[in-house]
Design a protein around this motif. Structure first.
Motif, mmCIF file in Angstrom:
data_model
loop_
_atom_site.group_PDB
_atom_site.id
_atom_site.type_symbol
_atom_site.label_atom_id
_atom_site.label_comp_id
_atom_site.label_asym_id
_atom_site.label_seq_id
_atom_site.Cartn_x
_atom_site.Cartn_y
_atom_site.Cartn_z
ATOM 1 N N PRO A 64 55.452 63.603 35.671
ATOM 2 C CA PRO A 64 55.053 62.656 36.720
ATOM 3 C C PRO A 64 54.891 63.298 38.090
ATOM 4 N N SER A 65 55.715 64.302 38.418
ATOM 5 C CA SER A 65 55.597 64.939 39.727
ATOM 6 C C SER A 65 54.283 65.717 39.833
ATOM 7 N N SER A 66 53.840 66.318 38.740
ATOM 8 C CA SER A 66 52.558 67.023 38.721
ATOM 9 C C SER A 66 51.409 66.042 38.913
ATOM 10 N N VAL A 67 51.491 64.911 38.246
ATOM 11 C CA VAL A 67 50.452 63.874 38.377
ATOM 12 C C VAL A 67 50.387 63.363 39.811
ATOM 13 N N GLU A 68 51.545 63.024 40.361
ATOM 14 C CA GLU A 68 51.592 62.474 41.722
ATOM 15 C C GLU A 68 51.100 63.478 42.755
ATOM 16 N N ALA A 69 51.439 64.764 42.569
ATOM 17 C CA ALA A 69 51.002 65.789 43.515
ATOM 18 C C ALA A 69 49.488 65.933 43.506
ATOM 19 N N CYS A 70 48.901 65.873 42.332
ATOM 20 C CA CYS A 70 47.449 65.997 42.223
ATOM 21 C C CYS A 70 46.754 64.795 42.870
ATOM 22 N N LEU A 71 47.227 63.593 42.574
ATOM 23 C CA LEU A 71 46.614 62.384 43.137
ATOM 24 C C LEU A 71 46.811 62.294 44.640
ATOM 25 N N ALA A 72 47.934 62.826 45.131
ATOM 26 C CA ALA A 72 48.206 62.763 46.566
ATOM 27 C C ALA A 72 47.187 63.559 47.376
ATOM 28 N N GLY A 73 46.525 64.504 46.733
ATOM 29 C CA GLY A 73 45.536 65.305 47.434
ATOM 30 C C GLY A 73 44.162 64.666 47.534
ATOM 31 N N LEU A 74 44.007 63.452 46.988
ATOM 32 C CA LEU A 74 42.708 62.784 46.991
ATOM 33 C C LEU A 74 42.628 61.728 48.084
ATOM 34 N N ASP A 75 41.509 61.714 48.797
ATOM 35 C CA ASP A 75 41.287 60.673 49.805
ATOM 36 C C ASP A 75 40.711 59.406 49.191
ATOM 37 N N ARG A 76 39.956 59.575 48.092
ATOM 38 C CA ARG A 76 39.407 58.408 47.404
ATOM 39 C C ARG A 76 39.309 58.718 45.920
ATOM 40 N N LEU A 77 39.277 57.673 45.139
ATOM 41 C CA LEU A 77 39.112 57.807 43.694
ATOM 42 C C LEU A 77 38.392 56.565 43.193
ATOM 43 N N ASP A 78 37.291 56.788 42.494
ATOM 44 C CA ASP A 78 36.500 55.673 41.973
ATOM 45 C C ASP A 78 36.690 55.481 40.470
ATOM 46 N N ALA A 79 37.155 56.515 39.791
ATOM 47 C CA ALA A 79 37.375 56.387 38.352
ATOM 48 C C ALA A 79 38.370 57.432 37.881
ATOM 49 N N LEU A 80 39.161 57.044 36.896
ATOM 50 C CA LEU A 80 40.078 57.944 36.196
ATOM 51 C C LEU A 80 39.656 57.975 34.739
ATOM 52 N N VAL A 81 39.491 59.171 34.196
ATOM 53 C CA VAL A 81 39.244 59.316 32.763
ATOM 54 C C VAL A 81 40.469 59.960 32.138
ATOM 55 N N ASN A 82 41.245 59.174 31.418
ATOM 56 C CA ASN A 82 42.404 59.678 30.686
ATOM 57 C C ASN A 82 41.905 60.302 29.390
ATOM 58 N N ASN A 83 41.813 61.622 29.376
ATOM 59 C CA ASN A 83 41.312 62.301 28.194
ATOM 60 C C ASN A 83 42.347 63.231 27.565
ATOM 61 N N ALA A 84 43.291 63.744 28.340
ATOM 62 C CA ALA A 84 44.261 64.708 27.816
ATOM 63 C C ALA A 84 45.013 64.123 26.621
ATOM 64 N N GLY A 85 45.151 64.913 25.592
ATOM 65 C CA GLY A 85 45.862 64.465 24.404
ATOM 66 C C GLY A 85 46.033 65.622 23.443
ATOM 67 N N ALA A 86 46.801 65.386 22.392
ATOM 68 C CA ALA A 86 47.052 66.432 21.407
ATOM 69 C C ALA A 86 47.120 65.809 20.027
ATOM 70 N N GLY A 87 46.452 66.445 19.075
ATOM 71 C CA GLY A 87 46.526 65.987 17.700
ATOM 72 C C GLY A 87 47.854 66.348 17.065
ATOM 73 N N HIS A 88 48.169 65.690 15.969
ATOM 74 C CA HIS A 88 49.422 65.985 15.277
ATOM 75 C C HIS A 88 49.307 65.480 13.850
ATOM 76 N N VAL A 89 49.599 66.344 12.898
ATOM 77 C CA VAL A 89 49.616 65.958 11.487
ATOM 78 C C VAL A 89 51.019 66.191 10.953
ATOM 79 N N GLY A 90 51.564 65.177 10.301
ATOM 80 C CA GLY A 90 52.908 65.297 9.746
ATOM 81 C C GLY A 90 53.329 63.966 9.165
ATOM 82 N N THR A 91 54.485 63.957 8.525
ATOM 83 C CA THR A 91 55.008 62.711 7.977
ATOM 84 C C THR A 91 56.505 62.610 8.255
ATOM 85 N N LEU A 92 56.995 61.402 8.319
ATOM 86 C CA LEU A 92 58.305 61.087 8.872
ATOM 87 C C LEU A 92 59.446 61.897 8.283
ATOM 88 N N GLU A 93 59.488 62.020 6.974
ATOM 89 C CA GLU A 93 60.622 62.679 6.338
ATOM 90 C C GLU A 93 60.693 64.169 6.676
#
Length: 275
Positions: A64-93
């Motif tokens: 969260p501190s990394s996110v807040e620091a990055c956003l704090a440097g912006l004067d305006r924002l018209d859109a956010l694209v949440n794209n970051a993610g990671a795949g994962h294959v596995g099963t519970l046991e």
């Protein structure tokens, strides 16, 4: 009119990289973020080839501190694209609860951190939040238990947030690709060693992997998904849900009209069958 600004997470490769370049070509000021800016070489090369410039910043969606620091440097924002993610294959046991938590941190809480930090700026601009989820946020898939749980959570959260955000002038959209030809697939960490360790699940995992390789052999390109994201960013009245291909629409449609769950179970059982 002033140039609009979009912040995109996870732009070092795949959909994020393609979207950063495509939105810049469409005239947006692009804040392209990634956890490790030392991995920005491919993005920078693609931007040069396209003749566009990007603002590349460090942002770790799980911090969260990394996110807040990055956003704090912006004067305006018209859109956010949440794209970051990671795949994962596995099963519970065969995996720990900590493994599942790690998947949730990137794919669910990472989206929440970025969206929460962006909302004050987006209210000012009457902007929008686009979140790249997956058909795995609609249909639960074998050996994708943790990943689908995270994507289901994102879908439910955004579907619930959408009318609340709209009351303050912010649009919320989820974008659901199917199979996409990108490094996302190679990063899930499934190899022959994983099969050797699968024990009683080895036959089912082998069938799943064979089916998945076939699906990704005919996958949509990141550029095709990026073009649709750019279209949604510019749409006057965007829909809440965007499925990015005919195959994604057909697959998600199986679930959306499957009131008792039998159609989905009948379909996904074939993925792990030896027949």
């Amino acid at each position: 009119m002033s140039v609009k600004t979009v912040l995109i997470t996870g732009t070092s490769s795949g959909i994020g990289l393609a979207t950063a370049v495509a939105t810049a070509r469409a005239g947006w000021h692009v804040v392209a973020t990634m956890r490790d800016t030392a991995k920005s070489g491919a993005l920078e090369a693609a931007a040069r080839d396209a003749g566009v410039s990007l603002q590349i910043e460090s942002l770790d969606v799980t911090d969260p501190s990394s996110v807040e620091a990055c956003l704090a440097g912006l004067d305006r924002l018209d859109a956010l694209v949440n794209n970051a993610g990671a795949g994962h294959v596995g099963t519970l046991e065969q995996e720990s609860v900590d493994d599942v938590r790690a998947v949730m941190e990137v794919n669910f809480f990472g989206v929440l951190h970025a969206t929460r930090a962006a909302l004050p700026l987006l209210r000012t601009s009457k902007g929008r939040v686009l979140t790249v989820t997956s058909v795995g946020g609609v249909v639960g898939q074998p050996f994708n238990e943790a990943y689908c749980a995270a994507k289901f959570a994102v879908e439910g959260f955004m579907e619930s947030l959408a009318p609340v955000a709209a009351a303050t002038g912010v649009s919320v959209i989820v974008v659901e690709p199917g199979a996409v030809a990108s490094e996302f697939v190679s990063n899930v960490g499934v190899d022959d060693d994983a099969l050797d360790k699968a024990g009683p699940y080895a036959p089912a995992l082998s069938s799943y992997l064979e089916r998945t390789r076939g699906a990704f052999a005919n996958a949509q390109t990141p550029q095709a998904v990026a073009e649709q994201l750019v279209e949604v960013l510019g749409a006057e009245e965007p829909p809440f849900r965007v499925l990015t291909s005919d195959s994604a629409r057909a697959f998600a449609g199986t679930k959306l009209k499957d009131l008792d769950g039998s159609a989905v179970q009948q379909l996904t059982r074939t993925w792990v069958s030896q027949a």
